[in-house]
Write an enzyme that holds these catalytic residues in place. Structure first.
Site, short mmCIF file in Angstrom:
data_model
loop_
_atom_site.label_atom_id
_atom_site.label_comp_id
_atom_site.label_asym_id
_atom_site.label_seq_id
_atom_site.Cartn_x
_atom_site.Cartn_y
_atom_site.Cartn_z
N LYS A 189 0.85 -1.19 0.00
CA LYS A 189 0.00 0.00 0.00
C LYS A 189 0.89 1.25 0.00
CE LYS A 189 -3.61 -2.61 0.37
NZ LYS A 189 -3.50 -3.68 -0.60
C1 LIG Z 1 -9.26 -3.69 -1.15
C2 LIG Z 1 -8.59 -4.39 0.00
N1 LIG Z 1 -9.32 -4.74 1.07
C3 LIG Z 1 -8.77 -5.34 2.14
C4 LIG Z 1 -7.42 -5.63 2.17
C5 LIG Z 1 -6.86 -6.37 3.34
O1 LIG Z 1 -5.81 -5.70 3.98
P1 LIG Z 1 -4.66 -6.53 4.72
O2 LIG Z 1 -3.83 -7.21 3.69
O3 LIG Z 1 -3.89 -5.47 5.46
O4 LIG Z 1 -5.32 -7.48 5.65
C6 LIG Z 1 -6.61 -5.26 1.09
C7 LIG Z 1 -5.17 -5.47 1.12
O5 LIG Z 1 -4.53 -6.27 0.54
C8 LIG Z 1 -7.20 -4.64 -0.04
O6 LIG Z 1 -6.49 -4.30 -1.11
#
Ligand SMILES: Cc1ncc(COP(=O)(O)O)c(C=O)c1O
Length: 375
Positions: A189
């Site tokens: 990110k």
């Molecule tokens: C659109 C979206 N939602 C949720 C997530 C979940 O985040 P995390 O990987 O920090 O659990 C991500 C990340 O990969 C994402 O891109």
């Protein structure tokens, strides 16, 4: 340059953290105090993020998935309930709905890859409790229309802002429209940590208090438990890294926008062999973050091979829509149910768009794509 192969990496984390000493100093200060869990710097980060986004509260959690999961938990969304979302997100957006026992209900997207507000109402039933719009690739959803529908049907809106930190819709920060906004600090990110991290933003003080319990075993005090809950805290050393990054974040987002603008100019003449990313279709003022720059192309597999050969790393976000994943079989959806999303899954391509690309890199990528279609 004759013998040196040009390389354009998709991300450039080693470059992002090249000034290691700055980050190590921040971590060392946490270590010196032994302040690892729910520490001072986490407190500082939460206050700063809330202030920057003009929200009342920010709550650091272990990852973006938990930010969504705990939002559903705190709203008491459970078995028997339905939650509306899109089939073209990272799998976590849907997984959390299933994990609380509720039913994910998909709505197709528009040309901008975002939930199509015109299709939401048709999917609302007596069991619908919430909508999770996803600001995919950093492009803001039509929050005015989504909030209007939600208010009419008394639904909660949980924004998935994992890909759109500090993006805005009509001058307001994404993540501050819904009852909660859920952020991810995964290394890929724009605002990222050295592992996993996440955050929930809300302006509902009561909910914020509950979320602080949900992320920390339900502990009201060191010895008193209100309810059984999760261990999902954002580590203080990660908060220290994030505080360092916040110093340059807006500059990084501006740089990504500039790169996207150059791509737009360079690639637009290649229509109809490819489509540059549609911005949100509404007449709203939007500020995307360009976490991804997603084009739609003809003859994708061959183009990927061609670009890889030229040293350009590209990806597809996401090649299999969630309703067609094995995990979603029990929901009973079929191929053809979400035609726009399905068509995009076959044609989308994500180009490198990080802040370390030079103008020459962007031109190089664009020229290689033009060469491919001229053959
Ligand atoms: C659109 C979206 N939602 C949720 C997530 C979940 O985040 P995390 O990987 O920090 O659990 C991500 C990340 O990969 C994402 O891109």
């Amino acid at each position: 340059m004759k013998n040196k192969k040009w390389r354009v990496p998709f991300v450039y984390l080693t470059k992002q953290f090249a000034d290691l000493d700055r980050y190590l100093k921040a971590i060392k200060n946490v270590a010196k105090k032994g302040d690892f869990t729910l520490g001072e710097r986490l407190n500082e980060l939460e206050k700063k993020m809330a202030r920057m986004m003009k929200a009342r509260q920010a709550i650091g959690v272990a990852n973006g998935t938990d930010a969504l999961l705990l939002s559903l938990k705190v709203l008491d969304i459970k078995q028997g309930d339905e939650v509306i979302t899109v089939p073209n997100s990272f799998i976590a957006t849907t997984a959390v709905i299933a994990l609380v026992g509720a039913r994910p209900v998909f709505v197709d997207v528009g040309d901008d890859y975002l939930i199509d507000p015109d299709l939401i109402e048709k999917s609302i039933t007596k069991r619908t409790k919430a909508i999770i719009p996803v600001h995919l690739a950093g492009n803001p959803c039509s929050m005015d229309r989504i909030m209007k529908i939600a208010s009419e049907y008394k639904l909660s809106v949980i924004e998935d802002v994992a890909q759109a930190v500090f993006g805005k819709f009509n001058g307001k920060y994404l993540g501050t429209f819904g009852i909660t906004g859920c952020f991810s600090f995964h290394p890929l990110k724009i605002l990222n940590v050295w592992g996993d991290g996440g955050m929930i933003v809300t302006s509902d003080e009561n909910l914020a208090g509950q979320l602080r319990l949900w992320r920390n075993h339900g502990l009201k005090t060191r010895d008193e438990v209100e309810f059984f809950a999760h261990n999902s805290r954002l580590d203080t050393i990660h908060a220290a890294i994030l505080l360092e990054e916040l110093k340059t974040l807006k500059k990084i987002i501006n740089r990504r926008s500039k790169i996207a603008g150059i791509y737009d100019e360079m690639l637009r003449p290649l229509e109809p062999d490819l489509h540059i990313p549609e911005r949100n279709q509404e007449e709203a003022k939007i500020s995307p973050t360009f976490t991804q720059y997603v084009i739609q192309v003809k003859k994708r597999a061959k183009l990927i091979g061609y670009l890889t050969e030229k040293g350009i790393e590209v990806k597809v976000h996401y090649p299999i829509p969630i309703h067609l994943q094995k995990a979603a079989q029990y929901l009973g959806y079929r191929k053809g149910d979400f035609p726009v999303c399905e068509k995009q899954a076959d044609t989308i391509l994500t180009l490198p768009c990080h802040q370390y690309l030079t103008e020459k890199d962007v031109m190089y990528v664009s020229r290689q794509i033009a060469d491919y279609y001229s053959k």
